[in-house]
Scaffold this active site. Structure first.
Site, PDB file in Angstrom:
ATOM      1  N   HIS A 100      -6.301  17.978 -16.858  1.00 11.33           N
ATOM      2  CA  HIS A 100      -7.380  16.655 -16.519  1.00 11.33           C
ATOM      3  C   HIS A 100      -8.322  17.822 -15.168  1.00 11.33           C
ATOM      4  CE1 HIS A 100      -3.817  13.889 -17.186  1.00 11.33           C
ATOM      5  NE2 HIS A 100      -5.099  13.397 -17.565  1.00 11.33           N
ATOM      6  N   LYS A 118      -9.383  14.418 -10.150  1.00 13.10           N
ATOM      7  CA  LYS A 118      -8.412  13.625 -10.133  1.00 13.10           C
ATOM      8  C   LYS A 118      -6.827  13.649  -9.048  1.00 13.10           C
ATOM      9  CE  LYS A 118      -4.217  12.884 -13.286  1.00 13.10           C
ATOM     10  NZ  LYS A 118      -4.469  11.205 -12.467  1.00 13.10           N
TER      11      LYS A 118
HETATM   12  N1  LIG Z   1      -4.765   4.053 -17.539  1.00 17.12           N
HETATM   13  C1  LIG Z   1      -5.856   4.841 -17.795  1.00 17.12           C
HETATM   14  O1  LIG Z   1      -6.078   5.253 -18.714  1.00 17.12           O
HETATM   15  C2  LIG Z   1      -6.902   5.580 -17.442  1.00 17.12           C
HETATM   16  C3  LIG Z   1      -8.426   6.845 -17.404  1.00 17.12           C
HETATM   17  C4  LIG Z   1      -8.730   7.172 -16.731  1.00 17.12           C
HETATM   18  C5  LIG Z   1      -8.019   7.322 -14.882  1.00 17.12           C
HETATM   19  N2  LIG Z   1      -6.935   6.506 -14.214  1.00 17.12           N
HETATM   20  C6  LIG Z   1      -6.091   6.285 -13.125  1.00 17.12           C
HETATM   21  O2  LIG Z   1      -7.777   4.978 -12.542  1.00 17.12           O
HETATM   22  C7  LIG Z   1      -7.702   5.961 -11.247  1.00 17.12           C
HETATM   23  C8  LIG Z   1      -9.043   5.546 -10.848  1.00 17.12           C
HETATM   24  O3  LIG Z   1      -9.115   6.969 -11.322  1.00 17.12           O
HETATM   25  P1  LIG Z   1     -11.155   7.461 -11.500  1.00 17.12           P
HETATM   26  O4  LIG Z   1     -11.110   9.120 -12.239  1.00 17.12           O
HETATM   27  O5  LIG Z   1     -11.977   6.570 -11.835  1.00 17.12           O
HETATM   28  O6  LIG Z   1     -10.866   7.667  -9.826  1.00 17.12           O
HETATM   29  P2  LIG Z   1     -12.303   7.748  -9.129  1.00 17.12           P
HETATM   30  O7  LIG Z   1     -11.978   7.495  -7.959  1.00 17.12           O
HETATM   31  O8  LIG Z   1     -13.790   8.034  -9.885  1.00 17.12           O
HETATM   32  O9  LIG Z   1     -12.877   5.764  -8.719  1.00 17.12           O
HETATM   33  C9  LIG Z   1     -12.020   4.857  -8.407  1.00 17.12           C
HETATM   34  C10 LIG Z   1     -12.928   3.692  -7.459  1.00 17.12           C
HETATM   35  O10 LIG Z   1     -11.988   2.673  -6.371  1.00 17.12           O
HETATM   36  C11 LIG Z   1     -12.931   2.433  -5.358  1.00 17.12           C
HETATM   37  N3  LIG Z   1     -12.137   1.933  -4.691  1.00 17.12           N
HETATM   38  C12 LIG Z   1     -11.344   2.541  -3.899  1.00 17.12           C
HETATM   39  N4  LIG Z   1     -10.353   1.926  -3.314  1.00 17.12           N
HETATM   40  C13 LIG Z   1     -10.677   0.413  -3.511  1.00 17.12           C
HETATM   41  C14 LIG Z   1     -10.710  -0.687  -3.239  1.00 17.12           C
HETATM   42  N5  LIG Z   1      -9.836  -1.131  -2.049  1.00 17.12           N
HETATM   43  N6  LIG Z   1     -11.445  -1.629  -3.047  1.00 17.12           N
HETATM   44  C15 LIG Z   1     -12.147  -1.050  -4.471  1.00 17.12           C
HETATM   45  N7  LIG Z   1     -12.715  -0.471  -4.652  1.00 17.12           N
HETATM   46  C16 LIG Z   1     -11.910   0.862  -4.398  1.00 17.12           C
HETATM   47  C17 LIG Z   1     -13.642   3.970  -5.149  1.00 17.12           C
HETATM   48  O11 LIG Z   1     -14.830   4.404  -3.884  1.00 17.12           O
HETATM   49  C18 LIG Z   1     -13.783   4.680  -6.337  1.00 17.12           C
HETATM   50  O12 LIG Z   1     -15.502   4.161  -7.234  1.00 17.12           O
HETATM   51  C19 LIG Z   1      -6.735   6.923 -11.097  1.00 17.12           C
HETATM   52  O13 LIG Z   1      -5.877   6.338 -10.605  1.00 17.12           O
HETATM   53  C20 LIG Z   1      -6.260   7.314 -12.506  1.00 17.12           C
HETATM   54  O14 LIG Z   1      -5.157   7.814 -11.992  1.00 17.12           O
HETATM   55  C21 LIG Z   1      -6.570   5.604 -15.378  1.00 17.12           C
HETATM   56  O1  LIG Z   2      -8.335  10.829 -15.147  1.00 16.28           O
HETATM   57  C1  LIG Z   2      -7.403  10.507 -14.763  1.00 16.28           C
HETATM   58  O2  LIG Z   2      -7.074  10.188 -13.825  1.00 16.28           O
HETATM   59  C2  LIG Z   2      -6.433  10.283 -15.840  1.00 16.28           C
HETATM   60  N1  LIG Z   2      -5.477   9.739 -15.578  1.00 16.28           N
HETATM   61  C3  LIG Z   2      -3.956   8.807 -16.010  1.00 16.28           C
HETATM   62  C4  LIG Z   2      -3.249   9.867 -15.718  1.00 16.28           C
HETATM   63  O3  LIG Z   2      -3.136  10.084 -14.503  1.00 16.28           O
HETATM   64  O4  LIG Z   2      -2.416   8.898 -16.874  1.00 16.28           O
HETATM   65  C5  LIG Z   2      -4.980   8.574 -17.531  1.00 16.28           C
HETATM   66  C6  LIG Z   2      -5.921  10.341 -18.454  1.00 16.28           C
HETATM   67  C7  LIG Z   2      -7.083   9.653 -16.817  1.00 16.28           C
END
Ligand SMILES: NC(=O)c1ccc[n+]([C@@H]2O[C@H](COP(=O)([O-])OP(=O)(O)OC[C@H]3O[C@@H](n4cnc5c(N)ncnc54)[C@H](O)[C@@H]3O)[C@@H](O)[C@H]2O)c1
Ligand SMILES: O=C(O)C1=N[C@H](C(=O)O)CCC1
Length: 253
Positions: free
Chosen positions: A140, A144
């Site tokens: 990643h 992350k």
């Molecule tokens: N399920 C998927 O397909 C997938 C894909 C990518 C990322 N993710 C996950 O999504 C999450 C976010 O990833 P990201 O890269 O966008 O992170 P990021 O840090 O860029 O974004 C998170 C956002 O949430 C905001 N935030 C924090 N606390 C908050 C609250 N209480 N209320 C509202 N907003 C709040 C932060 O200010 C930030 O803008 C991680 O857990 C990541 O692993 C999942």
């Molecule tokens: O960018 C991230 O953070 C991502 N989180 C998810 C995970 O933890 O599996 C999905 C992929 C991207």
């Protein structure tokens, strides 16, 4: 902003200015059957969601805040689609408990909304019983928040369950670690390794080994756009899927 259908799904996004939230807002805004009614960030009032009449809230925030967000949405009777990671079996049980008090309310929590990633997990689960060795390597971007990734943890859990059902024991491993961590983390008996590097988004390999052969399954998300079809699919499905759904595998067929 695209034209909004009169019966459009009213969607709020939590974590709206994050890496994923930004993409999700764009995707919802461009979807003809959805209306983006609220964008909430850290420090904003959660009641912006209910005030705006959000029917579905999409959460991409952080593992340390997602449970409070989810509890609030469920209390308010708002359906949820959650991409934020950090869902342990104990957390899943708590969400099921909250939902049990709200018949008809749905929540879809998925560690990965990428269609290819979901298929990779499905293929890994199907293949696992045929190989004596199985390990997961995830790669990643360096910003992350967590390791191992939610996807890698879920993949390892699925592999472990398939191995158990097939009566397979632990993968063979006679190594003595010279340094802690050299053999990765242990998720239900399956080793998981995490790489963080500039230039990457989200990637994973599942390596399966048997006598004289290996099978490597690899998935690459090279753009966060890869997650959007899955997020929109879950957003369309959640209102007619009461209770908790983990992963979007069941929505694909
Ligand atoms: N399920 C998927 O397909 C997938 C894909 C990518 C990322 N993710 C996950 O999504 C999450 C976010 O990833 P990201 O890269 O966008 O992170 P990021 O840090 O860029 O974004 C998170 C956002 O949430 C905001 N935030 C924090 N606390 C908050 C609250 N209480 N209320 C509202 N907003 C709040 C932060 O200010 C930030 O803008 C991680 O857990 C990541 O692993 C999942
Ligand atoms: O960018 C991230 O953070 C991502 N989180 C998810 C995970 O933890 O599996 C999905 C992929 C991207």
């Amino acid at each position: 902003m695209s034209e909004v259908a009169p019966d459009a799904i009213r969607v709020g996004v939590l974590g709206a200015r994050g890496r994923m939230g930004t993409e999700v807002c764009k995707a919802v805004d461009a979807a003809p059957d959805m209306e983006l009614v609220a964008m909430v960030e850290v420090g904003d009032w959660l009641f912006n969601m209910s005030d705006a009449g959000a029917e579905v809230v999409i959460d991409f925030t952080r593992p340390e805040v997602v449970m409070d967000n989810l509890h609030w949405c469920i209390d308010q009777g708002i359906h949820t689609v959650v991409g934020t990671t950090g869902f342990t079996p104990e957390r899943i049980k708590r969400v099921e408990h909250w939902l049990s008090a709200k018949p008809g309310l749905g929540s879809i929590i998925a560690p990965n909304f990428g269609i290819g990633a979901v298929l990779m997990m499905r293929f890994a689960q199907a293949a696992a019983k045929h190989f004596e060795s199985a390990e997961v390597v995830e790669f990643h971007h360096p910003n992350k928040v967590d390791a191992p990734s939610g996807t890698a943890t879920r993949t390892a859990e699925l592999i472990a369950a398939a191995r158990k059902e097939a009566g397979l024991g632990a993968s063979p491993d006679a190594t003595t670690q010279a340094l802690d961590g050299a053999r990765g983390a242990d998720v239900e008996g399956v080793k998981v390794h995490a790489v963080r590097s500039a230039g990457m988004i989200a990637h994973q390999e599942v390596i399966l080994g048997g006598a004289g052969e290996t099978l490597t399954l690899r998935h690459d998300s090279v753009d966060r756009a890869s997650f959007m079809p899955g997020v929109l699919l879950a957003t369309r499905a959640v209102r007619s899927k009461p209770g908790l759904t983990v992963g979007i595998d069941s929505l694909l067929d």
